[in-house]
Design a protein around this motif. Structure first.
Motif, PDB file in Angstrom:
ATOM      1  N   THR A 192      -4.950  -0.603  -8.549  1.00 10.75           N
ATOM      2  CA  THR A 192      -4.277  -0.455  -7.256  1.00 10.75           C
ATOM      3  C   THR A 192      -2.923  -1.156  -7.290  1.00 10.75           C
ATOM      4  N   CYS A 211       1.124   2.623  -3.260  1.00 16.02           N
ATOM      5  CA  CYS A 211      -0.133   2.662  -4.026  1.00 16.02           C
ATOM      6  C   CYS A 211      -0.651   4.094  -4.103  1.00 16.02           C
ATOM      7  N   CYS A 226      -9.179  -2.935  -1.890  1.00 16.64           N
ATOM      8  CA  CYS A 226      -8.579  -2.683  -3.205  1.00 16.64           C
ATOM      9  C   CYS A 226      -9.672  -2.622  -4.265  1.00 16.64           C
ATOM     10  N   CYS A 276      -7.844   5.396   0.513  1.00 14.37           N
ATOM     11  CA  CYS A 276      -8.349   4.023   0.559  1.00 14.37           C
ATOM     12  C   CYS A 276      -8.963   3.718   1.932  1.00 14.37           C
ATOM     13  N   CYS A 292       0.808  -1.225   0.000  1.00 18.59           N
ATOM     14  CA  CYS A 292       0.000   0.000   0.000  1.00 18.59           C
ATOM     15  C   CYS A 292       0.842   1.277   0.000  1.00 18.59           C
TER      16      CYS A 292
HETATM   17  S1  SF4 Z   1      -6.092   0.082  -2.907  1.00 13.85           S
HETATM   18 FE1  SF4 Z   1      -5.265  -1.852  -2.105  1.00 13.85          FE
HETATM   19  S2  SF4 Z   1      -3.051  -1.643  -2.383  1.00 13.85           S
HETATM   20 FE2  SF4 Z   1      -3.933   0.418  -2.561  1.00 13.85          FE
HETATM   21  S3  SF4 Z   1      -3.876   1.292  -0.506  1.00 13.85           S
HETATM   22 FE3  SF4 Z   1      -5.871   0.332  -0.703  1.00 13.85          FE
HETATM   23  S4  SF4 Z   1      -5.591  -1.739   0.141  1.00 13.85           S
HETATM   24 FE4  SF4 Z   1      -3.562  -0.906  -0.315  1.00 13.85          FE
END
Ligand code: SF4
Ligand code: SF4
Lengths: 366, 103
Positions: free
Chosen positions: A341, A303, A330, A309, A300
């Motif tokens: 993601t 990400c 996600c 998120c 993350c």
């Molecule tokens: S979208 Fe998925 S990978 Fe991105 S911050 Fe949220 S939980 Fe983490």
């Protein structure tokens, strides 16, 4: 910032457990298809034990206390517990299916100064609700109880868990809540069962259906803002924490096990063996949860969604690591914005990820 | 002048956080915080002790505040909280079934 948010932030910064969710039983009179609990009684805390815990929680600074289950009213001593809790001046919220609440119970709940009652209802169609709860007649009894409580002037919220079975009933149920004159909330999260069975995850709404869910103003008040691409990730975002679990909030099971959250089954101690404050202040697991900032997250942290998120560290933990991504979140981030993601990009380069780690209550293992 | 007696409503929740008393009324979800002096009055609101006595023993002596000023402030505070249904006020002692102690 509202005064309430200000105080909550203060509690977070100081590490005061301002809010606790306590399940007083896992027994239930319904058998909801999506329920993650083992309904057998493996040795619930007694009335005296619960009162002792409540004393400790008041001492620890807990203000908001949620009683839930299982079905709380299956405990014959529930009103005694409730009265004791109100005597200690907690702000009390009750989660129930309400099938055991009649006029008399509704009046007693009101007289005790309970703040909010949250009631699970899954559809405005009796046959759909009853099929989900597997208790014939439950819809009629629950709605009747909701009217009793509304008539007492109690604040009632209908909480709907969205799953494949009732995906298209949300609007109808929301309308019913409006007619009855109570609040309505919606939750699309299905949690894996505590015994390791992940079959109920098949009830989760498929990612492709999420955009329809998001169009519901009960869940998403401002769609445009909600679906906007994430803002560039800042230094501050990377210094931020996930949520209040373990910081100013925790969960206590009917067996006295303490966890960071009801959806974060990392064992941190048992209140039958240790004082609550010893667990809260000294548990290595809680210390670890508190130490994790966004920059420490494995996938993350790189990400683009990390600042907006809804990543739940508890779901991430059940997926294998409390520092990892939570696939359900996600999916939400992806279907909300259309932007892939970090987790999806990582998985695209690998095979499938490992299966869910599963946790049972400590007492059940003893 | 008639005495004033005060007691806490049974619909409220309260807890100390960082020296302030958080108070929430379950009827309308109003949320307050009380400072140290207000908290002292609040905690002494047992329905039996006259407000004047509470101000003397809990405010003037503990916080070294002038008696007249303290009495005026206390009356204003009591009237505000009673408007929100958080304190009940009477010129007679108020019988209470329980007088919970917020910590
Ligand atoms: S979208 Fe998925 S990978 Fe991105 S911050 Fe949220 S939980 Fe983490
Ligand atoms: S994000 Fe997950 S762990 Fe955190 S409070 Fe919410 S449900 Fe609990």
């Amino acid at each position: 910032m509202s005064l309430l948010n200000e105080m909550s932030q203060k509690a977070f910064d100081m590490g005061v457990p301002i809010s606790v969710h306590m399940d007083v039983t896992y027994r239930c009179n319904e058998r909801c298809v999506h329920c993650y609990l083992d309904h057998e009684d493996h040795g619930e805390m007694t009335t005296a034990e619960i009162k002792n815990v409540l004393d400790q929680l008041a001492e620890a600074g807990v203000f908001f206390l949620t009683f839930s289950g299982g079905e709380v009213f299956l405990r014959r001593d529930f009103f005694e517990i409730l009265e004791y809790a109100r005597g200690l001046m907690f702000n009390v919220k009750i989660k129930t299916n309400a099938v055991m609440i009649r006029e008399d119970e509704a009046r007693r709940i009101r007289d005790l100064g309970v703040d909010t009652i949250q009631i699970s209802v899954y559809s405005h169609r009796p046959e759909v609700h009853d099929a989900i709860t597997k208790l014939p007649g439950s819809f009629v009894r629950t709605i009747k109880a909701i009217r009793f409580m509304r008539d007492q002037g109690l604040k009632v919220t209908i909480a709907n868990v969205l799953m494949t079975w009732n995906l298209h009933d949300s609007d109808g149920l929301q309308k019913l809540a409006g007619e009855v004159g109570v609040h309505y909330t919606l939750d699309p999260t299905i949690t894996p069962k505590m015994d390791g069975d992940t079959s109920i995850l098949s009830l989760r709404i498929a990612g492709e259906e999420l955009p329809e869910v998001f169009r519901n103003p009960a869940l998403v008040p401002n769609l445009e803002e909600f679906c906007a691409p994430p803002k560039p990730v800042s230094e501050d975002d990377l210094e931020g924490y996930s949520c209040s679990a373990g910081h100013s909030f925790c969960y206590i099971s009917p067996y006295g096990d303490v966890f960071p959250c009801v959806q974060f089954p990392l064992p941190t101690g048992n209140i039958r063996q240790q004082k609550f404050m010893d667990i809260w202040n000294h548990s290595p697991e809680l210390k670890e949860v508190r130490s994790i900032k966004a920059k420490d997250l494995t996938t993350c942290s790189s990400c683009s969604h990390v600042s907006s998120c809804t990543r739940c560290p508890g779901l991430a933990y059940m997926e294998g690591s409390m520092r990892g991504p939570s696939s359900a979140d996600c999916e939400k981030s992806y279907y909300r914005t259309g932007i892939p993601t970090a987790n999806m990009l990582r998985k695209a380069g690998q095979g499938p990820v490992g299966s869910l780690v599963q946790i049972r209550p400590l007492a059940a293992l003893a | 002048m008639p005495e004033t007696y005060i007691t806490r409503s049974s619909a409220i929740a309260a807890r100390m956080l960082a020296g302030e008393m958080m108070v929430m009324n379950s009827m309308d979800s109003t949320f307050f915080t009380l400072n140290e002096v207000a908290t002292a009055i609040w905690q002494a609101a047992d329905g039996r002790t006259p407000l004047r006595e509470i101000v003397r023993s809990q405010v003037c002596e503990q916080f070294d505040i002038d008696a007249d000023q303290a009495q005026t402030d206390a009356e204003q505070f009591v009237s505000e909280l009673s408007q929100h249904g958080i304190l009940l006020v009477s010129d007679q002692p108020i019988p209470t079934t329980r007088a919970p102690e917020a910590r």
